[in-house]
Design a protein around this motif. Structure first.
Motif, PDB file in Angstrom:
ATOM      1  N   ASN A  50     -14.924  -0.921  -8.389  1.00 23.69           N
ATOM      2  CA  ASN A  50     -14.986  -2.275  -7.872  1.00 23.69           C
ATOM      3  C   ASN A  50     -14.715  -3.032  -9.011  1.00 23.69           C
ATOM      4  OD1 ASN A  50     -15.125  -0.752  -5.165  1.00 23.69           O
ATOM      5  ND2 ASN A  50     -17.126  -0.434  -5.207  1.00 23.69           N
ATOM      6  N   PRO A  71      -8.561  -8.299  -9.855  1.00 22.94           N
ATOM      7  CA  PRO A  71      -7.801  -7.635  -8.518  1.00 22.94           C
ATOM      8  C   PRO A  71      -6.578  -7.178  -8.428  1.00 22.94           C
ATOM      9  CG  PRO A  71      -9.187 -10.137  -8.405  1.00 22.94           C
ATOM     10  CD  PRO A  71      -8.981  -9.499  -9.869  1.00 22.94           C
ATOM     11  N   GLU A  72      -5.410  -7.575  -9.391  1.00 25.15           N
ATOM     12  CA  GLU A  72      -4.410  -6.489  -9.131  1.00 25.15           C
ATOM     13  C   GLU A  72      -4.364  -4.721  -9.299  1.00 25.15           C
ATOM     14  OE1 GLU A  72      -5.412  -8.249 -12.250  1.00 25.15           O
ATOM     15  OE2 GLU A  72      -4.065  -8.176 -14.048  1.00 25.15           O
ATOM     16  N   GLN A 113      -7.254  -3.287  -8.384  1.00 24.26           N
ATOM     17  CA  GLN A 113      -7.809  -2.872  -7.262  1.00 24.26           C
ATOM     18  C   GLN A 113      -7.151  -2.849  -6.167  1.00 24.26           C
ATOM     19  OE1 GLN A 113     -11.467  -4.136  -5.153  1.00 24.26           O
ATOM     20  NE2 GLN A 113     -12.028  -4.948  -7.114  1.00 24.26           N
ATOM     21  N   ASP A 114      -5.735  -3.777  -6.226  1.00 28.43           N
ATOM     22  CA  ASP A 114      -4.777  -3.161  -5.122  1.00 28.43           C
ATOM     23  C   ASP A 114      -3.873  -1.898  -5.929  1.00 28.43           C
ATOM     24  OD1 ASP A 114      -6.427  -5.940  -4.017  1.00 28.43           O
ATOM     25  OD2 ASP A 114      -4.666  -6.948  -5.305  1.00 28.43           O
ATOM     26  N   SER A 136     -10.554   3.124  -4.688  1.00 30.60           N
ATOM     27  CA  SER A 136     -11.644   2.258  -5.740  1.00 30.60           C
ATOM     28  C   SER A 136     -12.559   2.385  -5.204  1.00 30.60           C
ATOM     29  CB  SER A 136     -10.976   0.705  -5.528  1.00 30.60           C
ATOM     30  OG  SER A 136     -11.069   0.474  -4.262  1.00 30.60           O
ATOM     31  N   ASP A 164     -15.666  -9.469  -9.242  1.00 28.87           N
ATOM     32  CA  ASP A 164     -14.900  -9.421  -8.330  1.00 28.87           C
ATOM     33  C   ASP A 164     -15.078  -8.456  -7.557  1.00 28.87           C
ATOM     34  OD1 ASP A 164     -12.814 -10.294  -9.273  1.00 28.87           O
ATOM     35  OD2 ASP A 164     -12.779  -9.788 -11.402  1.00 28.87           O
ATOM     36  N   HIS A 216     -14.026  -9.246  -4.731  1.00 35.91           N
ATOM     37  CA  HIS A 216     -11.980  -9.438  -3.775  1.00 35.91           C
ATOM     38  C   HIS A 216     -12.156  -8.130  -3.561  1.00 35.91           C
ATOM     39  CE1 HIS A 216      -8.203  -9.161  -4.351  1.00 35.91           C
ATOM     40  NE2 HIS A 216      -7.869  -7.779  -4.672  1.00 35.91           N
ATOM     41  N   LYS A 217     -13.302  -6.771  -3.457  1.00 36.44           N
ATOM     42  CA  LYS A 217     -13.611  -5.471  -2.720  1.00 36.44           C
ATOM     43  C   LYS A 217     -13.506  -5.543  -1.741  1.00 36.44           C
ATOM     44  CE  LYS A 217     -14.146  -1.109  -2.316  1.00 36.44           C
ATOM     45  NZ  LYS A 217     -12.990  -0.208  -2.156  1.00 36.44           N
ATOM     46  N   LYS A 273     -13.719  -8.379   0.087  1.00 31.23           N
ATOM     47  CA  LYS A 273     -13.014  -9.272   1.398  1.00 31.23           C
ATOM     48  C   LYS A 273     -11.651  -8.456   1.930  1.00 31.23           C
ATOM     49  CE  LYS A 273     -13.259 -13.915  -1.347  1.00 31.23           C
ATOM     50  NZ  LYS A 273     -13.455 -13.840  -2.350  1.00 31.23           N
ATOM     51  N   ARG A 274     -11.114  -7.448   0.850  1.00 35.90           N
ATOM     52  CA  ARG A 274     -10.141  -6.485   1.219  1.00 35.90           C
ATOM     53  C   ARG A 274     -10.524  -5.845   2.608  1.00 35.90           C
ATOM     54  NH1 ARG A 274      -6.228  -3.653  -2.486  1.00 35.90           N
ATOM     55  NH2 ARG A 274      -7.160  -1.964  -1.938  1.00 35.90           N
ATOM     56  N   LYS A 279     -12.407  -6.170 -17.222  1.00 36.19           N
ATOM     57  CA  LYS A 279     -11.524  -7.036 -17.649  1.00 36.19           C
ATOM     58  C   LYS A 279      -9.911  -6.594 -18.770  1.00 36.19           C
ATOM     59  CE  LYS A 279     -13.222  -8.584 -14.264  1.00 36.19           C
ATOM     60  NZ  LYS A 279     -13.959  -8.316 -13.349  1.00 36.19           N
TER      61      LYS A 279
END
Ligand code: 13P
Ligand code: SF4
Length: 300
Positions: free
Chosen positions: A23, A27-28, A30-31, A36, A235, A238-239, A241-242, A262
């Protein structure tokens, strides 16, 4: 950008590979991941997949966990230097020394430790299950909870058990301060504050929820708040929000960034699939001893 994604997709099929991402990954990453999650779910999930290759986008101890549980698969860590300063804060010799000091204690190793440290301990735990694991251990035994002192302090408070800790700490969670949370709360007075148990006592003390990254996701899914202040690596937002796009997630500190997490990027994932590196392999004796501690956690 599209060509690198296509290339990764093509190689994944050719190699029969899956991409697992923590997690805290960029972001790229995780996507593009097939899965994840937090460290416990990553380990559990690794045992259920039908693949020859696991590309573990995370840090070394996570890749080691995947290898310990799946020695027949090729486990790849896209950046060999992706480590964890908390995991590095304790060595197998340190554990042996503590064993001499506390011969009757049960030794608990956080998932954020090397395989060699897990091999010296009795049982493994993660931030998702530490309280449950402790609740199943004999009440009359002292516990040595390694290596994060904040997590050990939180567990001591919650369980009222006699817990001996180590002085390890995570620099990312140390960077989250009470002042930052109070400021965010002033901007969003109706928000809920969720923090990781690796955070300092002053931070845990003013939060509405304390838990690992999987626990935070469940808390945000099952409560009615619209805004959450997130006290962990940036980040994670990001998880969140997704998975819950209708809610708002604010990092407690924008600078709470795990540099090791990172180190993974799309080019390194592609390179990893092209060259089948860096392979994570452990000495079989260490693997088997570490697996004993991990199996015990799953059993409990
Ligand atoms: P989780 O187990 O909550 O995913 O956290 C792992 C970690 O590295 C915390 O800093
Ligand atoms: Fe280690 Fe902290 Fe990074 Fe987690 S956030 S991997 S504990 S340095």
């Amino acid at each position: 950008m599209q060509s690198i994604l296509d290339e990764i997709e093509k190689l994944k099929k050719e190699r029969k590979a899956v991409i697992l991402a923590h997690n805290y990954q960029p972001p790229e990453i995780q996507d593009i991941a097939d899965f994840s999650a937090d460290s416990l779910e990553l380990a559990r999930h690794s045992m259920t997949i039908d693949a020859k290759v696991i590309v573990l986008c995370g840090v070394r101890f996570m890749a080691e966990m995947a290898y310990i549980l799946n020695p027949d698969k090729l486990v790849l860590l896209p950046d060999e230097t992706a480590g964890c300063p908390l995991a590095d804060s304790i060595t197998p010799q340190d554990v042996r020394h503590l064993r001499d000091q506390y011969p009757d204690a049960i030794f608990l190793a956080y998932v954020n430790t090397s395989a060699a440290v897990k091999a010296e301990c009795d049982i493994c735990y993660t931030s998702a299950n530490i309280l449950e694991v402790i609740s199943k251990l004999p009440k009359d035994r002292k516990l040595v909870v390694l290596p994060d002192r904040n997590l050990a302090r939180w567990a001591r408070e919650k369980t009222q058990r006699e817990i001996i800790s180590w002085q390890g700490e995570c620099p990312v969670h140390q960077a989250i301060n009470k002042e930052g949370i109070i400021k965010a709360k002033a901007n969003f007075p109706h928000s809920a504050v969720m923090v990781h148990p690796e955070c300092k006592e002053e931070v845990v003390g003013i939060s509405d929820f304390v838990g690992g990254t999987g626990g935070m996701l469940r808390f945000a899914k099952t409560t009615d708040y619209q805004i959450y202040i997130v006290g962990t690596e940036k980040d994670m937002c990001h998880k969140l929000k997704r998975e819950i796009p209708q809610k708002l997630f604010i990092p407690a500190n924008e600078e709470a960034i795990c540099e090791d997490m990172k180190k993974t990027n799309l080019s390194k994932v592609l390179w990893s699939l092209q060259t089948l590196s860096h392979q994570v392999i452990l000495d079989d004796d260490i693997r088997q001893k570490a697996k004993r501690a991990i199996d015990k956690m799953f059993y409990l």
